[in-house]
Design a protein around this motif. Structure first.
Motif, PDB file in Angstrom:
ATOM      1  N   LEU A 109     -42.339  28.640  13.260  1.00 35.46           N
ATOM      2  CA  LEU A 109     -43.563  27.846  13.146  1.00 35.46           C
ATOM      3  C   LEU A 109     -43.298  26.537  12.403  1.00 35.46           C
ATOM      4  CD1 LEU A 109     -46.596  27.584  13.591  1.00 35.46           C
ATOM      5  CD2 LEU A 109     -46.961  28.835  11.449  1.00 35.46           C
ATOM      6  N   TRP A 110     -42.549  26.598  11.299  1.00 36.79           N
ATOM      7  CA  TRP A 110     -42.290  25.386  10.541  1.00 36.79           C
ATOM      8  C   TRP A 110     -41.430  24.402  11.331  1.00 36.79           C
ATOM      9  CZ3 TRP A 110     -43.938  22.585   6.630  1.00 36.79           C
ATOM     10  CH2 TRP A 110     -43.099  21.601   6.094  1.00 36.79           C
ATOM     11  N   THR A 111     -40.332  24.883  11.896  1.00 38.87           N
ATOM     12  CA  THR A 111     -39.431  23.968  12.612  1.00 38.87           C
ATOM     13  C   THR A 111     -40.131  23.339  13.821  1.00 38.87           C
ATOM     14  OG1 THR A 111     -38.511  25.851  13.844  1.00 38.87           O
ATOM     15  CG2 THR A 111     -37.344  25.173  11.876  1.00 38.87           C
ATOM     16  N   ARG A 112     -40.944  24.105  14.512  1.00 41.99           N
ATOM     17  CA  ARG A 112     -41.666  23.552  15.671  1.00 41.99           C
ATOM     18  C   ARG A 112     -42.714  22.526  15.225  1.00 41.99           C
ATOM     19  NH1 ARG A 112     -40.832  26.146  21.062  1.00 41.99           N
ATOM     20  NH2 ARG A 112     -39.340  27.812  20.628  1.00 41.99           N
ATOM     21  N   THR A 113     -43.341  22.806  14.076  1.00 43.56           N
ATOM     22  CA  THR A 113     -44.340  21.868  13.553  1.00 43.56           C
ATOM     23  C   THR A 113     -43.691  20.540  13.185  1.00 43.56           C
ATOM     24  OG1 THR A 113     -45.734  23.660  12.712  1.00 43.56           O
ATOM     25  CG2 THR A 113     -46.037  21.488  11.729  1.00 43.56           C
ATOM     26  N   ILE A 114     -42.575  20.595  12.463  1.00 43.40           N
ATOM     27  CA  ILE A 114     -41.880  19.375  12.059  1.00 43.40           C
ATOM     28  C   ILE A 114     -41.348  18.628  13.283  1.00 43.40           C
ATOM     29  CG2 ILE A 114     -39.894  18.496  10.777  1.00 43.40           C
ATOM     30  CD1 ILE A 114     -42.341  19.461   9.100  1.00 43.40           C
ATOM     31  N   ARG A 126     -34.249  21.796  14.998  1.00 46.76           N
ATOM     32  CA  ARG A 126     -34.095  22.953  14.123  1.00 46.76           C
ATOM     33  C   ARG A 126     -33.396  22.567  12.826  1.00 46.76           C
ATOM     34  NH1 ARG A 126     -33.728  26.522  18.836  1.00 46.76           N
ATOM     35  NH2 ARG A 126     -35.581  27.845  18.718  1.00 46.76           N
ATOM     36  N   ALA A 127     -32.386  21.716  12.919  1.00 48.54           N
ATOM     37  CA  ALA A 127     -31.672  21.302  11.716  1.00 48.54           C
ATOM     38  C   ALA A 127     -32.615  20.606  10.744  1.00 48.54           C
ATOM     39  CB  ALA A 127     -30.505  20.396  12.086  1.00 48.54           C
ATOM     40  N   VAL A 128     -33.453  19.716  11.249  1.00 47.48           N
ATOM     41  CA  VAL A 128     -34.397  19.006  10.396  1.00 47.48           C
ATOM     42  C   VAL A 128     -35.422  19.967   9.809  1.00 47.48           C
ATOM     43  CG1 VAL A 128     -36.210  17.241  10.381  1.00 47.48           C
ATOM     44  CG2 VAL A 128     -34.069  16.827  11.600  1.00 47.48           C
ATOM     45  N   GLY A 129     -35.880  20.918  10.623  1.00 46.88           N
ATOM     46  CA  GLY A 129     -36.824  21.904  10.120  1.00 46.88           C
ATOM     47  C   GLY A 129     -36.231  22.774   9.037  1.00 46.88           C
ATOM     48  N   ILE A 130     -34.987  23.232   9.234  1.00 44.77           N
ATOM     49  CA  ILE A 130     -34.317  24.037   8.219  1.00 44.77           C
ATOM     50  C   ILE A 130     -34.146  23.235   6.942  1.00 44.77           C
ATOM     51  CG2 ILE A 130     -32.102  25.111   7.623  1.00 44.77           C
ATOM     52  CD1 ILE A 130     -31.854  25.813  10.646  1.00 44.77           C
ATOM     53  N   SER A 131     -33.711  21.980   7.074  1.00 50.51           N
ATOM     54  CA  SER A 131     -33.443  21.130   5.914  1.00 50.51           C
ATOM     55  C   SER A 131     -34.689  20.865   5.090  1.00 50.51           C
ATOM     56  CB  SER A 131     -32.849  19.796   6.388  1.00 50.51           C
ATOM     57  OG  SER A 131     -32.587  18.941   5.309  1.00 50.51           O
ATOM     58  N   HIS A 179     -29.483  35.635   8.599  1.00 53.05           N
ATOM     59  CA  HIS A 179     -29.820  35.157   7.264  1.00 53.05           C
ATOM     60  C   HIS A 179     -31.051  34.261   7.321  1.00 53.05           C
ATOM     61  CE1 HIS A 179     -26.283  36.109   4.563  1.00 53.05           C
ATOM     62  NE2 HIS A 179     -25.808  36.461   5.735  1.00 53.05           N
ATOM     63  N   GLU A 180     -31.838  34.308   6.261  1.00 60.30           N
ATOM     64  CA  GLU A 180     -32.896  33.330   6.094  1.00 60.30           C
ATOM     65  C   GLU A 180     -32.246  31.997   5.718  1.00 60.30           C
ATOM     66  OE1 GLU A 180     -36.053  34.284   6.506  1.00 60.30           O
ATOM     67  OE2 GLU A 180     -35.802  36.454   6.540  1.00 60.30           O
ATOM     68  N   LEU A 181     -32.770  30.903   6.266  1.00 62.25           N
ATOM     69  CA  LEU A 181     -32.266  29.570   5.975  1.00 62.25           C
ATOM     70  C   LEU A 181     -33.390  28.725   5.390  1.00 62.25           C
ATOM     71  CD1 LEU A 181     -30.283  28.943   9.294  1.00 62.25           C
ATOM     72  CD2 LEU A 181     -29.465  30.043   7.207  1.00 62.25           C
ATOM     73  N   GLY A 182     -33.014  27.718   4.603  1.00 61.29           N
ATOM     74  CA  GLY A 182     -34.070  26.939   3.970  1.00 61.29           C
ATOM     75  C   GLY A 182     -33.651  25.551   3.568  1.00 61.29           C
ATOM     76  N   ASP A 183     -34.540  24.901   2.853  1.00 63.13           N
ATOM     77  CA  ASP A 183     -34.442  23.516   2.412  1.00 63.13           C
ATOM     78  C   ASP A 183     -33.255  23.319   1.471  1.00 63.13           C
ATOM     79  OD1 ASP A 183     -34.958  20.968   1.256  1.00 63.13           O
ATOM     80  OD2 ASP A 183     -37.109  21.250   1.525  1.00 63.13           O
ATOM     81  N   GLY A 184     -32.498  22.238   1.682  1.00 57.56           N
ATOM     82  CA  GLY A 184     -31.385  21.945   0.802  1.00 57.56           C
ATOM     83  C   GLY A 184     -31.800  21.651  -0.618  1.00 57.56           C
ATOM     84  N   TYR A 185     -33.074  21.314  -0.829  1.00 59.58           N
ATOM     85  CA  TYR A 185     -33.548  21.028  -2.188  1.00 59.58           C
ATOM     86  C   TYR A 185     -33.377  22.226  -3.106  1.00 59.58           C
ATOM     87  CZ  TYR A 185     -37.759  23.211  -4.174  1.00 59.58           C
ATOM     88  OH  TYR A 185     -38.621  24.052  -4.827  1.00 59.58           O
ATOM     89  N   VAL A 186     -33.307  23.407  -2.525  1.00 61.94           N
ATOM     90  CA  VAL A 186     -33.170  24.626  -3.325  1.00 61.94           C
ATOM     91  C   VAL A 186     -31.930  24.563  -4.214  1.00 61.94           C
ATOM     92  CG1 VAL A 186     -32.757  27.120  -3.163  1.00 61.94           C
ATOM     93  CG2 VAL A 186     -34.450  26.042  -1.669  1.00 61.94           C
ATOM     94  N   MET A 187     -30.862  23.880  -3.763  1.00 66.76           N
ATOM     95  CA  MET A 187     -29.631  23.793  -4.543  1.00 66.76           C
ATOM     96  C   MET A 187     -29.311  22.369  -5.007  1.00 66.76           C
ATOM     97  SD  MET A 187     -26.984  26.421  -2.694  1.00 66.76           S
ATOM     98  CE  MET A 187     -25.906  26.347  -4.115  1.00 66.76           C
TER      99      MET A 187
END
Length: 804
Positions: A403-408, A550-555, A594-602
């Protein structure tokens, strides 16, 4: 009950019996393989054990005559684990064969035993092949003397015969009659895809009755799915309402939504199966640090931080100024995170004239309210997309984890025809042609490539969080880097596997990272051979492609860190991940979701990814919401307080060793600069800001070793910082009406067109709009950044001049 063997944590071999209830899935060797691969990290040999260690492998039961004794002197623990796994598998296969001959079993039980034996032989053969690659063929030939004729042939010279035996056994024992009575009842509901024929439930064509259900056996699934266990039952019912279009290409079979031929189900959705593809896989670890292609030749890097549409506006202003100064041609690499990735991906891939994309140059005196309220340039206009409305329209039509990646994709990329979630990425047309030549089934597929003249390397940062069903946190979150050419996780975190927590049961240990794979194959199944790196590694193609969207959504999936820490699955983006093995670290491991997420996390700045690649000149745009302290004097003799992140961006502070793990972000491991170097940086930033100048500082900093990220340290980097804060000189040059609107939103004010300027909130800056900014807000912030870059032209030329 069949006797099998289990490896415990200290590599004991314990004998037990496994009972297989009729309605439960048959036990498979994959479980044993998981145990071996999970715990082999605790192994060491006399020549490699740290001082004070004890030998941790031993057989606690008498060794059966079917299983030859183990010998010392294996090259490294992973080879020993691989060999022992193979021997146990072959022994179990032999015992399964004996069970059929020694016991009086019903026909269906004999077939179940045969299926189990087939799987044992398949895994054993693949494992022995991996060991053979390590130069141990002769040792294996000696080791595999068992009673099983198929197993005895599983040597380097007899793999074909063993595989033929496996295949024929699988075909011979395919049972289609479930022996379950039926008349009007639904066979599929109880026994899997089947139909009622002559008052008996019979499996549909291509399926066998195994483990109490009609399904594809391991061999048949691999044949049909070209290397993967292709499942076609989506889990959806079509008895009354038909199959939802959100599941992809399906047809209704016996009341069940089944994927059409050529497609496999993934998370309940049917996706095209591209079969086996060949892709380059590159080891990147402490023993092999060279990045592939242009990623291995980076001197200057431009880093765009995260921060939603605020970061997008900052990036637009920076790109506009640098293009106007002619400095973008001196950027070797563009690194981005979250909202910075929204802007950077458009800048890199959108085939739009630069002036139309970024806007014409501005000066403060021209920024009247009428001018600011005009529609922004094409990149900035995307910030007016209402992501809440878009997400509401997609809800129920796409899987929740998409849902998030498609929205972005729809909000930010679709206006530039970049929102196709099934399009591949590649660095250039020549690479696309090479990929299509090596993988004919990909010919005619959509590939997106960057615009000519943009930086040669583009890295979007994300994170790899916990596998599904497990909990993530700072101690097991690993960097993910996505680029048009290669994607993955370079280096092993802290040079060792990571451990994940589950609500009930022991910790789960997995190897993560170790290299990159060509992006068109990211998310594939793990290679079947031991050598997972090489120029043309065959892998089962990903069912879910790593598109630009998808890459942008994951990021930018900022919620993923919290969701993973809470152990909630199925909400964040997710993908298959497997480690790239080296000869010194790592152990064979199947791909896991694996769950993937925003690079801001690290690392919300994208700086550490560039230091991994040994960049020597970096400009970092810190699009923070935290103003430099107005009360704490950074230039005083007093040391920085432990809670300095209350007075400056924690994104920047984490690079100097002040990062912390919280519920939403895990920045404690981003330390790459000396702590004592932070105070002089802050002092100069604060001095400039208080004098009304742009907060732009250039410092030469020694890079420190960071084992979690694989940063070797030991060189100096010219580090240029743009810090998002109030700039008095810029505001003084604005028309009075614009200054008045800014003043109304200052010091807690909630009125005016520019509340919080320049520190717009990442979410809900404007009511009922989760991520959006108004045209005036975008234009004013971009103009301030443009002004700041131009005022510091000499510093930016120091970083990006081609003469250096």
């Amino acid at each position: 009950a069949l006797p099998i063997w289990n490896l415990s944590a200290n590599f004991r071999v314990d004998k037990f019996f496994l009972h297989r209830p009729v309605q439960e899935p048959i036990w498979q060797l994959h479980d044993l393989a998981t145990i071996v691969r999970t715990h082999s990290v605790e192994l060491c040999l006399p020549s490699t054990c740290p001082r004070g260690s004890q030998l941790v492998y031993a057989l606690t039961h008498p060794i059966p005559r079917h299983l030859p004794p183990l010998q010392h002197g294996y090259p490294h623990p992973t080879a020993m684990a691989s060999k022992l796994l193979a021997l146990l598998a072959l022994f179990a296969a032999a015992r399964a064969e004996e069970a059929c001959s020694e016991a009086e079993l019903e026909e269906s039980e004999q077939r179940e035993v045969a299926d189990l034996r087939v799987e044992f032989l398949q895994v054993a053969s693949a494992t022995l092949q991996r060991s053979a690659v390590q130069g141990e063929t002769e040792a294996i030939k000696t080791a595999v003397q068992t009673k099983s004729s198929a197993a005895a042939n599983a040597t380097s010279e007899g793999y074909a015969e063993a595989n033929a035996t496996v295949t024929s056994a699988d075909s011979e024992f395919c049972q289609v009659n479930t022996r379950k009575f039926c008349m009007w009842n639904d066979c599929s509901q109880h026994w899997g895809p089947s139909t009622c024929s002559m008052m008996a439930c019979r499996c549909l064509p291509g399926l066998c009755f195994v483990n109490g259900r009609c399904q594809e056996t391991a061999t048949r699934a691999k044949q049909a799915g070209a290397g993967r266990q292709c499942q076609r039952d989506t889990g959806g019912s079509c008895r009354f309402m038909g199959c939802s279009s959100s599941r992809g290409p399906t047809h209704c079979v016996a009341g069940r939504c089944q994927c059409q031929p050529g497609h496999c189900q993934d998370a309940g959705m049917c996706r095209k199966d591209d079969g086996v593809v060949k892709a380059e896989v590159v080891q990147i670890n402490d023993y092999s640090r060279q990045f592939p292609g242009h990623q291995g030749n980076i001197h200057s890097a431009l880093c765009m931080s995260g921060g939603g549409s605020r970061a997008l506006s900052v990036a637009m202003g920076a790109f506009r100024a640098l293009e106007h100064l002619g400095l973008m041609s001196g950027v070797d690499a563009l690194s981005s995170v979250s909202g910075g990735s929204w802007a950077s991906s458009i800048y890199m891939f959108a085939h739009v004239p630069t002036v139309k994309l970024l806007g014409a140059p501005t000066t403060p005196t021209q920024l009247s309210m009428a001018a600011l309220r005009a529609r922004p340039a094409a990149l900035g206009a995307t910030a007016q997309s209402n992501t809440l409305q878009i997400a509401a329209g997609l809800l129920g039509k796409v899987p929740l984890d998409e849902l998030w990646t498609r929205t972005i994709a729809k909000a930010y990329l679709a206006p530039f025809k970049l929102g196709d979630v099934n399009a591949f990425m590649a660095p250039d047309v020549a690479t696309v042609q090479r990929i299509e030549t090596a993988n004919r089934q990909l010919r005619g597929q959509t590939f997106l490539t960057p615009v000519s003249g943009r930086p040669r390397t583009f890295v979007m940062s994300g994170v790899i969080l916990a596998p599904e069903g497990l909990k993530g946190g700072g101690s097991n979150t690993v960097p993910l880097q996505m680029s048009p050419d290669f994607s993955g996780s370079p280096f092993y975190p802290d040079n060792q596997p990571v451990k994940y927590v589950q609500d009930m049961g022991p910790q789960v240990t997995k190897q993560v990272g170790g290299g990159l794979i060509e992006s068109f194959a990211f998310g594939s199944e793990a290679p079947t051979q031991w050598a997972t790196a090489g120029p043309a590694v065959p892998v089962a193609a990903p069912l879910k492609r790593l598109s630009l969207a998808r890459a942008v959504g994951i990021s930018s999936a900022a919620f993923a860190g919290l969701v993973s820490k809470l152990g909630i699955s199925g909400v964040s983006p997710r993908e298959s991940v497997w480690p790239v093995l080296s000869t010194n670290e790592g152990f064979p491991q199947a791909a896991s979701k694996h769950e993937l997420g925003d690079g801001y996390v690290m690392d919300n700045l994208g700086v550490v990814a560039m230091l991994q690649r040994r960049a020597t000149r970096i400009a970092s745009f810190v699009s923070t919401t935290t103003p430099l302290s107005r009360t704490l004097d950074f230039c005083s003799a007093a040391p920085l307080p432990p809670d300095v992140t209350q007075s400056v961006s924690d994104d920047l502070a984490s690079l100097f060793g002040y990062g912390k793990d919280t519920m939403t972000a895990f920045m404690a491991r981003a330390h790459v600069f000396r702590r004592e170097d932070f105070k002089p940086v802050l002092c100069e930033l604060q001095r400039l800001q208080r004098s009304g100048k742009p907060a732009v500082v250039l410092k030469q900093l020694p890079v420190q070793q960071n084992r979690w990220w694989g940063v070797a340290g030991g060189w100096n980097v010219d580090f240029l910082i743009y810090y998002n804060d109030v700039c008095g000189d810029f505001e003084a040059g604005l028309p009075k009406e614009t200054r008045d609107q800014i003043a109304m939103g200052r010091n807690g004010g909630l009125i005016g067109a520019f509340v919080n300027f320049p520190h717009y909130k990442t979410t809900f800056q404007n009511a009922a709009d989760a991520t959006g900014l108004t045209p005036a807000q975008v234009n004013l912030l971009a103009a301030q950044v443009e002004y700041s870059v131009k005022q510091n032209e000499a510093l930016f030329r120091n970083i990006f001049s081609r003469e250096r």
